[in-house]
Design an enzyme around this catalytic site. Structure first.
Site, mmCIF file in Angstrom:
data_model
loop_
_atom_site.group_PDB
_atom_site.id
_atom_site.type_symbol
_atom_site.label_atom_id
_atom_site.label_comp_id
_atom_site.label_asym_id
_atom_site.label_seq_id
_atom_site.Cartn_x
_atom_site.Cartn_y
_atom_site.Cartn_z
ATOM 1 N N LYS A 66 1.775 -6.209 9.050
ATOM 2 C CA LYS A 66 1.884 -4.889 8.190
ATOM 3 C C LYS A 66 2.705 -4.715 8.647
ATOM 4 C CE LYS A 66 -1.372 -2.677 6.377
ATOM 5 N NZ LYS A 66 -2.568 -1.645 6.386
ATOM 6 N N ASP A 104 -9.951 6.645 5.598
ATOM 7 C CA ASP A 104 -9.069 5.668 4.284
ATOM 8 C C ASP A 104 -10.720 5.133 3.995
ATOM 9 O OD1 ASP A 104 -8.323 5.838 2.031
ATOM 10 O OD2 ASP A 104 -6.377 4.677 2.751
ATOM 11 N N VAL A 126 1.872 -5.774 3.595
ATOM 12 C CA VAL A 126 1.253 -6.347 4.153
ATOM 13 C C VAL A 126 2.143 -7.969 4.200
ATOM 14 C CG1 VAL A 126 -0.615 -7.836 4.623
ATOM 15 C CG2 VAL A 126 -0.929 -5.092 4.174
ATOM 16 N N GLY A 147 1.031 -1.116 0.139
ATOM 17 C CA GLY A 147 -0.044 -0.273 -0.469
ATOM 18 C C GLY A 147 1.086 1.269 0.250
ATOM 19 N N GLY A 148 0.343 2.397 -0.174
ATOM 20 C CA GLY A 148 0.759 3.734 0.568
ATOM 21 C C GLY A 148 1.778 3.611 1.577
ATOM 22 N N MET A 149 1.605 2.776 2.266
ATOM 23 C CA MET A 149 2.350 3.169 3.704
ATOM 24 C C MET A 149 3.231 2.380 4.138
ATOM 25 S SD MET A 149 -0.262 5.665 6.255
ATOM 26 C CE MET A 149 0.900 6.081 7.148
ATOM 27 N N ALA A 150 2.309 0.834 4.014
ATOM 28 C CA ALA A 150 3.090 0.071 3.912
ATOM 29 C C ALA A 150 3.161 -1.646 3.431
ATOM 30 C CB ALA A 150 2.808 -0.428 5.445
#
Length: 696
Positions: A42, A137, A27, A22-25
C-alpha cells in the site's frame, strides 16, 4: 500506465499490478524476492505525501500496527518509503470484502452469518484496543472474507481526517455511513467509536440497508449526531430480539450508553449464541439500560411526507425530539363570532381573563396532583418500604464454569444474582481460568433485586514475548544437524528431499524461508536436502572388445560405477581389449551399480614340451581316470517377488547364465573337469546358498 508497475522497491518488492485504490492509498500486488512470497503493498497517494504531519502519523501508526498479531487482523510485514512516499507491506489475502460478500448474498445476511462475522471483527478490535490502537474506519469494505469463512480486518490506524476541522469533507464519503457521532463532531474518540461502527456493520448485515442515508456526506453525518436508527426488527421481523438489542446498544449516540469494550459486546454475543431467545432488557431510544428511566417526551402531530419509509421513520423522529421537549400552553378558545357580537369589548376582556384564570388554576391543580403522584411512587413509597438485602456469594478461587454452574443450580441465588467475566488478567500465582476477584465482593450485602457479579479471571502466567533470531545458512551441511539446531529453538521443521547432481547425499540444498530471515519460537521452516544424483535403471551394453579407456567412458556414460579392472589370458580377444564384464549385455541394472571388467593378455603361451620320460623296463600303463564331474545346485528364496538371474563362473569362464522364475526355487548345472576356482552370483551379487555335488 502506473509508474510503480514493474518497479522494485527496497531491492526486494517487485510491483506486479494494482489490487485497488482507496481514499488515501493505492494497493498493489507484489512479489517479495527475499522471502519468495506474494504480498500486498500500500503506497500513500501523491497528493497526500506532501502533508508532513499526515506522513508522520502514517509512519508512526503503521509501525504500531505492525506489532499486532492476531488471526483476524491482516499482518503488516514492513513499513518503508519510496519517492518520498510511505508504503506498507502487508499479508496478501485471497478473498473478497465483506461488502462484496453481502452484495453476493442479495444485500442481507441471516442472523447466524451476521453473528459469525461480527464476532470475528470484535475479536480483532479487542486485540487492537488492548494495545492502544483505534481503527477509526470500521466498515465492510475494510473487512476481508476468506474462503474458509474467516475474516481479516484491514487498514488499522490509517483512516483518520487529513485536517483538524470537524466538518465532514468529500474525503469521508467512503466512511461517513459508519462514522460515530463523536467523529462526526470532531470530538475526542476512543475504542467505543470503533464499537459504534461495528454496530453499523452489524445493522447493515441484518437489515440489508444502512441506518442513515442522505444526499451528501454532511446530511448523513448530522443524522448520526441527531437521529435514532429504525429498529432492525421493524425492517426484518426475523431478527431475534437479543441481536437487535446488541446492534442498537453498540450504536447508541452517547458513548457512555454503548458497550464499554469489545469484550463486553463479545460477552453479549456469546450469551446470545448460547440462547438465541435471550432478552437483554435494553430499551429504546438511547439505548437505556434496564434500570434507567426514559425521559418525558412531548409528542407532536406527525406531518405528511412523500417519503415511502415515513411510516417507520416518523415515530423515531418523535423519539429523537426528547432533547427539545418543552412545556407548551394552548391559547384560550374563543366562542364564534355570532355570540361574540352580542357583547361589548370590555365584557369580552373580562370573560377572557376569567377563562385564563380558571385554566391556570386547573392546570396548576393537575400539575400538583401529578407531582404528588410521582413523588409518592418514586420517593415516599421507597422511603416507607424497607430495602431487602442479599448476601453476595463468594466465587474467588473457583473457575468461571464452576461459579456459573453453582449459581444456576441454586435457585435462591440465581433469582437475585448474575455473573459475568469482566476481564481476563494474567497472573503468575493463580491458575488459568480461576477467578481472582469479584465486584461486589463476596459475603457483602446487595440491596438491588438483581445484582450482576463482575469477576476478574486469571489467564495464567503472562507469556514472554518470544525472542527473534536470524535463520542460519545451513547449505551443504548435514540436514540432521540443521534439524536438531532448529528444533532446539522451538521451530516447527518440515523436511523434504530431492535429487541433486551437485550436492552430496544428506546435505542441505536450501531452506524456506531463506537464510537471514527473522524467526521466533513457533515459526515454521522447511529444509530441503539432497538424495544425491538420481539413479535410473540402465540396460547394459557390451564392453567386450573395447579398449580399457573406451570401456571406462561407456560405463561413465551409463552412470554406472567401475569397481575394478583386472587382466587374464584370452584366446578370443586380443591383448588390451576387454574380455570380460561382470554384467552381461542386455541385463537391466540400477544406476550407480558396480561393474567389473577384465583386460585380455592375449593367448596364453604354450608350456615348453617336457622331455620324453625314460620308459622303464616292462612299464605298467596305468588306467586313464575319467574327468571328474561336478554339479552346482543353487537354492533360491521362496518369497521372491521377481525372477532371479543366476551366474556361475568356473576357472574364470562363465559356465551358466540363467533367469529363474519365482515359481522355481532351485537351479542346477553340471561341469566336467577339474575345478580350480569358481564363483556363484545371483542378480549380480555374490551368493552363498549353493552346494557342489561331485558325481565322479
Amino acid at each position: 500506465m502506473d509508474p510503480y508497475i514493474g518497479k522494485l522497491l527496497d531491492d526486494r518488492y517487485e510491483i506486479l499490478n494494482v489490487l485497488g485504490t482507496g481514499g488515501m492509498a493505492v494497493v498493489y500486488r507484489a512479489y517479495c524476492h527475499r522471502l519468495n512470497r506474494y504480498v500486498a503493498v500500500k503506497i500513500l497517494k501523491g497528493e497526500l505525501a506532501a502533508d508532513q504531519d499526515l506522513r508522520r502519523r502514517f509512519h508512526d501508526e503503521s509501525q504500531s500496527v505492525a506489532m499486532l498479531s492476531h488471526p483476524n487482523i491482516v499482518a503488516v510485514y514492513d513499513v518503508s518509503e519510496v519517492d518520498d512516499r510511505e508504503f506498507i507491506v502487508m499479508e496478501l489475502i485471497d478473498g473478497i470484502t465483506l461488502k462484496q460478500y453481502i452484495n453476493k448474498r442479495g444485500g442481507c445476511l441471516n442472523w447466524r452469518e451476521s453473528l459469525h462475522f461480527i464476532s470475528q471483527i470484535l475479536q480483532a478490535l479487542k486485540h487492537a484496543h488492548s494495545r492502544g490502537i483505534i481503527h477509526r474506519d470500521i466498515k465492510p469494505q475494510n473487512v476481508m472474507v476468506l474462503r474458509d469463512g474467516s475474516v481479516k480486518v484491514t487498514d488499522f490506524g490509517i483512516a483518520r481526517s487529513t485536517t483538524s476541522q470537524a466538518t465532514v469533507t468529500q474525503d469521508a464519503i467512503g466512511s461517513v455511513h459508519y462514522i460515530s457521532p463523536e467523529q462526526a463532531k470532531g470530538n475526542h474518540i476512543d475504542a467505543r467509536s470503533d464499537l459504534y461502527s461495528a454496530g453499523v456493520v452489524l445493522y447493515e448485515m441484518l437489515t440489508g440497508r444502512l441506518p442513515f442515508e442522505g444526499d451528501n456526506p454532511v446530511s448523513v453525518a448530522i443524522q448520526h449526531i441527531n437521529s435514532i436508527p429504525v429498529p432492525p426488527r421493524e425492517l426484518n421481523p426475523d431478527i431475534p430480539v437479543g441481536m437487535e438489542q446488541i446492534a442498537l446498544k453498540a450504536m447508541a449516540s452517547t458513548p457512555d450508553r454503548r458497550y464499554r469494550s469489545a469484550e463486553d459486546m463479545l460477552n453479549d454475543l456469546d450469551a446470545f449464541r448460547r440462547n438465541p431467545d435471550i432478552d437483554f432488557g435494553y430499551l429504546q431510544p438511547g439505548v437505556l439500560a434496564p434500570d434507567e428511566d426514559e425521559p418525558t417526551m412531548i409528542l407532536r402531530k406527525p406531518t405528511r411526507s412523500s417519503d415511502p419509509d415515513a411510516t417507520v421513520r416518523e415515530p423515531l423522529r418523535r423519539r429523537a425530539a426528547v432533547s427539545a421537549a418543552r412545556f407548551q400552553q394552548d391559547e384560550p378558545e374563543y366562542e364564534d363570532e355570532d355570540d361574540y357580537d352580542d357583547y361589548d369589548e370590555e365584557d369580552a376582556r373580562e370573560r377572557r381573563k376569567k377563562r385564563i384564570l380558571i385554566g391556570t388554576a386547573a392546570g396548576a391543580g393537575v400539575l400538583l396532583i401529578a407531582v404528588f403522584a410521582i413523588l409518592w411512587f418514586t420517593v415516599f413509597s421507597k422511603m416507607l418500604t424497607p430495602k431487602k438485602s442479599f448476601i453476595v456469594p463468594n466465587y474467588v478461587g473457583s473457575t468461571l464454569e464452576e461459579a456459573e454452574k453453582a449459581l444456576s443450580e441454586n435457585s435462591d441465588l440465581s433469582a437475585h444474582f448474575t455473573i459475568r467475566a469482566g476481564e481476563f488478567k494474567p497472573d503468575d500465582t493463580v491458575e488459568k481460568g480461576v477467578i481472582i476477584s469479584q465486584s461486589p465482593v463476596g459475603d457483602s450485602k446487595a440491596h438491588a433485586d438483581k445484582t450482576e457479579i463482575v469477576v476478574v479471571v486469571s489467564s495464567g502466567p503472562e507469556e514472554e514475548k518470544p525472542q527473534e533470531f536470524e535463520l542460519e545458512d545451513y547449505s551443504n551441511q548435514d540436514y540432521r544437524l540443521a534439524l536438531s539446531k532448529l528444533q532446539a529453538q522451538l521451530i516447527a521443521v518440515t523436511v523434504e528431499s530431492q535429487y541433486s547432481d551437485t550436492v552430496k547425499e544428506g546435505m542441505v540444498i536450501s531452506t524456506n524461508p531463506t537464510p537471514g530471515t527473522k524467526l521466533k519460537a513457533g515459526d515454521k521452516v522447511t529444509i530441503t536436502y539432497s538424495n544425491g544424483p538420481e539413479h535410473k535403471e540402465v540396460k547394459m551394453t557390451s564392453l567386450l572388445g573395447l579398449t580399457e579407456e573406451d570401456a571406462r567412458n561407456a560405463i561413465a556414460a551409463m552412470k554406472l560405477t567401475l569397481k575394478s579392472v583386472s587382466s587374464e589370458y584370452s584366446d578370443e580377444y586380443p591383448a588390451g581389449k576387454v574380455c570380460y564384464q561382470s554384467v552381461p549385455q542386455g541385463i537391466t541394472v540400477q544406476g550407480g551399480s558396480d561393474i567389473t571388467i577384465k583386460i585380455s593378455l592375449g593367448q596364453k603361451p604354450a608350456d615348453p614340451k617336457p622331455p620324453e620320460p625314460v620308459k622303464p623296463e616292462e612299464p605298467q600303463t596305468p588306467p586313464v581316470a575319467p574327468a571328474p564331474k561336478s554339479t552346482f545346485l543353487v537354492t533360491l528364496p521362496d518369497d521372491r517377488t521377481k525372477e532371479s538371474v543366476v551366474e556361475i563362473y568356473v576357472n574364470g569362464v562363465l559356465l551358466a547364465h540363467q533367469k529363474v522364475p519365482t515359481t522355481e526355487s532351485e537351479f542346477s548345472v553340471t561341469y566336467e573337469g577339474v575345478i580350480n576356482n569358481y564363483s556363484v552370483k545371483v542378480d549380480g551379487a555374490d551368493y552363498q546358498d549353493y552346494d557342489i555335488i561331485n558325481n565322479r
